[in-house]
Design an enzyme around this catalytic site. Structure first.
Site, PDB file in Angstrom:
ATOM      1  N   HIS A 235      30.101  -9.755  -4.373  1.00 21.29           N
ATOM      2  CA  HIS A 235      29.012  -9.547  -5.316  1.00 21.29           C
ATOM      3  C   HIS A 235      27.852 -10.510  -5.024  1.00 21.29           C
ATOM      4  O   HIS A 235      26.684 -10.111  -4.998  1.00 21.29           O
ATOM      5  CB  HIS A 235      29.547  -9.736  -6.734  1.00 21.29           C
ATOM      6  N   GLU A 370      16.958  -2.648 -12.701  1.00 25.93           N
ATOM      7  CA  GLU A 370      17.467  -3.962 -12.262  1.00 25.93           C
ATOM      8  C   GLU A 370      16.618  -5.090 -12.797  1.00 25.93           C
ATOM      9  O   GLU A 370      17.223  -6.019 -13.381  1.00 25.93           O
ATOM     10  CB  GLU A 370      17.575  -4.018 -10.727  1.00 25.93           C
ATOM     11  N   HIS A 385      18.755  -5.066 -16.730  1.00 27.47           N
ATOM     12  CA  HIS A 385      19.926  -5.702 -16.107  1.00 27.47           C
ATOM     13  C   HIS A 385      19.779  -7.223 -16.050  1.00 27.47           C
ATOM     14  O   HIS A 385      20.661  -7.953 -16.495  1.00 27.47           O
ATOM     15  CB  HIS A 385      20.129  -5.113 -14.701  1.00 27.47           C
ATOM     16  N   HIS A 389      21.951 -10.102 -18.149  1.00 22.95           N
ATOM     17  CA  HIS A 389      22.696 -11.256 -17.632  1.00 22.95           C
ATOM     18  C   HIS A 389      22.303 -12.524 -18.397  1.00 22.95           C
ATOM     19  O   HIS A 389      23.152 -13.331 -18.758  1.00 22.95           O
ATOM     20  CB  HIS A 389      22.411 -11.434 -16.134  1.00 22.95           C
TER      21      HIS A 389
HETATM   22 CU   LIG Z   1      25.388  -7.394  -9.442  1.00 25.47          CU
END
Ligand SMILES: [Cu+2]
Length: 692
Positions: A235, A370, A385, A389
């Site tokens: 990742h 994203e 996204h 996070h």
């Molecule tokens: Cu990722």
């Protein structure tokens, strides 16, 4: 590290050993750099390349301490980047970097770097660009040696790695695995503590590591996946190969279909997580939402190297407004994205509508969500996204009252440890599928490959097991140059499977090249009900994709699990890598280098989900398509691009498959017309053969 379609060398230590003809030359053996079998792209490493490989390994050695390599230190001290501006293709970033350094405005060494912090990231990008724009290797090395002791180590490692991955003159250089560069991000505090004790006594030690939490937490049953070192490395490396901050035009290095790959790679990670959940008697993961409490908490039990625990999240915690990101904004962004999906058009910065109803629409949507620098309208659609996070990472200290360090979600190296990672991505994935479900089903003409029939698919028994793996903790521990290094390792449990071979019997009316697409899906859901194909497609994982030649008449295509285009083998340890390079420089061995070497790739060990002790039924799918329609360039059909194209694309080539990623399972399926003769499904059983 890459794999090739060339006849494999089966030596057990996974290096290719070519015995020379004469006894005199017996000492000189050729070994591949990166631990891989020798492949198509392999060429002998010359001294110039070996020097580069050595310098990069040295730059990344014990990054938390001052550089121990005197030559590099002197090179850095003697270098004044601003007196060498003509040595950069674009001197602006290096000029700005030095200005910030002189003003004392850079993130200090020792401080925690996170890519999600705008200031941290912007400074890192200045260094990355200085390294990328260096006109030649010499300038690159001087710039890196200068930065090594002057720039924050987190920023330095990230910028250096991304630069090495993208410079033409460092192609093929192998980077140490991230869990050896900063072990703190990969093992828990208990292990570090025990390692320190051993180090103080200067005694070699192997410290056992348990997964986070207890069996009273059902989520702990799948912690072996979320906390898997290879999975976390994959990742982290993916986000180095496809950074969200990448400026394609400026750098002159395109990242074709990056938004689509963002969707597809993360979709596959969730589907794989879901198959592990089923294997462990857990239902499929539920998406989270901004105004709902997060049912399961998470205690990372991990400490930063500079001290400070990763913040924990209790059960049933709600999202809170952060200083710069509000819960309501996230809801608004979501609504706007869903509006764009249902209208099949996004609003651009100039107020125009941009159509997303074509197969390329998913790429636009990926860039938007994203988001990448190519988002069609960053202000309007926000950063679902990335902000997701941050919202999760800072959830327990939203007002920064306690000055808690960043959460696991704020580093790509640690994010998958938190089960909320998969819930966040399921929510994002559902948006992508809202879009995909509006596209027309594939027609029989699009699915069929006339004249080509799969008659049978055979596969070895599929068996999984747990094994132990030792992680080198050398870089986790402060020490002094006078003390010799002692061997201290963390012993972690990890999933693996027995290597297997499958064969596809094809009957064709003519010789042709076919793309062979292999997938695995669940047969039953958590309630024990058989899943219809149109629902199943969400949980189908790609196992392999490769090109094969079939003859007129019958052909049997065989393929090994180790050749999968999804995975990479275990990364080589820094120690072995260093030894190989030193031996080659001293003329004791010859090294081969693969210019397409990949660091991104799902771990080979995790290719299959765990299954169950009494055998768990899955469905195996094999789909053949016409390579002439799939191909995007004129490279040989069996070119392997470093081996892990399915989830990681390529570096320096176009994505080598013209079909939408996940084809043919990415769109709605009508089960009555889906199974043309080139699409085959059969039941397989995965049996978990005990634990260690
Ligand atoms: Cu990722």
């Amino acid at each position: 590290m890459g794999k090739s379609l060339a006849p494999a060398n089966n030596s057990s230590n996974s290096t290719s050993t070519i015995m020379s003809l004469t006894w005199l030359a017996l000492l000189v053996v050729a070994v591949a750099l990166g631990g891989a079998q020798a492949g198509i792209g392999d060429v002998p490493a010359d001294q110039a390349f070996l020097t580069k490989q050595r310098e990069v390994l040295r730059l990344l050695n014990k990054v938390h301490e001052p550089n121990r390599y005197k030559e590099q230190v002197e090179l850095g001290n003697a270098y004044e980047p601003v007196n060498s501006l003509p040595r950069y293709k674009n001197p602006a970033p290096v000029k700005q970097l030095v200005r910030l350094y002189r003003a004392g405005s850079l993130l200090p060494r020792g401080a925690i770097f996170t890519l999600f912090d705008d200031t941290h990231r912007e400074q890192m990008i200045l260094l990355f660009e200085s390294l990328l724009y260096a006109n030649d290797w010499e300038t690159f090395l001087r710039t890196a040696a200068w930065a090594r002791d002057r720039v924050n180590e987190g920023q330095f490692v990230y910028a250096l790695c991304v630069a090495v991955l993208h410079r033409e003159d460092t192609r093929g250089v192998v980077l140490p695995p991230p869990y050896e560069i900063y072990p703190h991000l990969f093992v828990n505090s208990e292990v570090i503590h025990a390692a320190y004790k051993a180090k103080m006594r200067q005694e070699p030690a192997v410290v056992h590591m348990n997964f986070t939490g207890t069996i009273r937490n059902p989520e702990q049953r799948v912690a072996y996946l979320g906390e898997d070192l290879g999975m976390n490395s994959h990742h982290a490396q993916w986000h180095m190969d496809f950074p969200f901050w990448w400026k394609e035009e400026e750098y002159g290095i395109p990242k074709e279909r990056k938004g689509e790959l963002f969707y597809y790679m993360h979709h596959q990670l969730i589907a794989r997580f879901d198959l592990e959940r089923l294997s462990n008697d857990l239902p499929f993961v539920e998406p989270l939402y901004w105004n709902e409490r997060i049912k399961d908490g998470f205690y990372p039990q991990t400490t930063y190297r500079v001290g400070g625990e990763f913040p924990a999240r209790p059960d049933n915690f709600a999202f809170h407004d952060l200083q710069n990101i509000k819960v309501q904004q996230m809801i608004d962004y979501t609504r706007r994205v869903r509006e764009a999906i249902s209208q099949q058009a996004v609003i651009t910065e100039t107020g125009d509508l941009y159509n997303i109803s074509s197969p390329e629409g998913i790429n636009v949507l990926g860039e938007l969500v994203e988001p990448s620098t190519r988002s069609k309208h960053r202000e309007y659609y926000g950063a679902l996204h990335n902000y997701g996070h941050i919202m999760l990472g800072q959830i327990t200290d939203p007002k920064r009252k306690f000055n808690m360090p960043p959460g696991v979600m704020e580093h790509f190296e640690t994010a998958t440890r938190d089960p909320a990672f998969f819930r966040l991505h399921k929510y994002i994935d559902n948006l992508f599928y809202e879009h995909k479900d509006l596209l027309p089903r594939y027609t029989v003409e699009e699915l069929d490959l006339p004249g080509t029939t799969i008659e049978e698919v055979q596969v070895d028994p599929l068996e999984t097991f747990f094994e132990y793996f030792d992680v080198d903790l050398l870089n986790a521990l402060d020490d002094t140059e006078e003390l010799p290094d002692v061997s201290i390792h963390a012993r972690v449990r990890r999933l693996n499977h027995k290597p297997f071979v499958f064969s596809v019997k094809v009957n064709s009316d003519a010789e042709r090249l076919v793309t062979v697409r292999v997938f695995l899906g669940p047969k039953y859901d958590w309630f024990g009900q058989e899943i219809p194909i149109n629902d199943k497609r969400h949980y189908i994982v790609e196992i392999d994709k490769f090109v094969a030649k079939v003859n007129a008449g019958k052909t049997v295509i065989t393929r090994k699990s180790s050749e999968s285009s999804v995975t990479i083998p275990d990364r080589e340890t820094t120690k072995v890598l260093t030894q190989k390079v030193e031996d080659a420089i001293a003329g004791k061995a010859q090294l081969t280098v693969n210019k397409d070497v990949r660091h991104c790739g799902y771990p080979d060990r995790l290719l299959l989900p765990k299954g169950r002790r009494d055998g768990m039924p899955f469905t195996l799918f094999v789909v053949l398509t016409d390579y002439e329609k799939d191909k995007v360039n004129d490279l040989p059909y069996d070119y392997d691009y470093g081996g892990s194209v399915s989830y990681c694309g390529t570096l320096g080539h176009r994505y080598p498959d013209a079909k939408p990623m996940g084809f043919p399972f990415d769109r709605r399926i009508d089960q009555d017309s889906f199974f043309t003769k080139n699409i085959y499904q059969r039941d397989v059983t995965i049996t978990f053969k005990g634990s260690v």
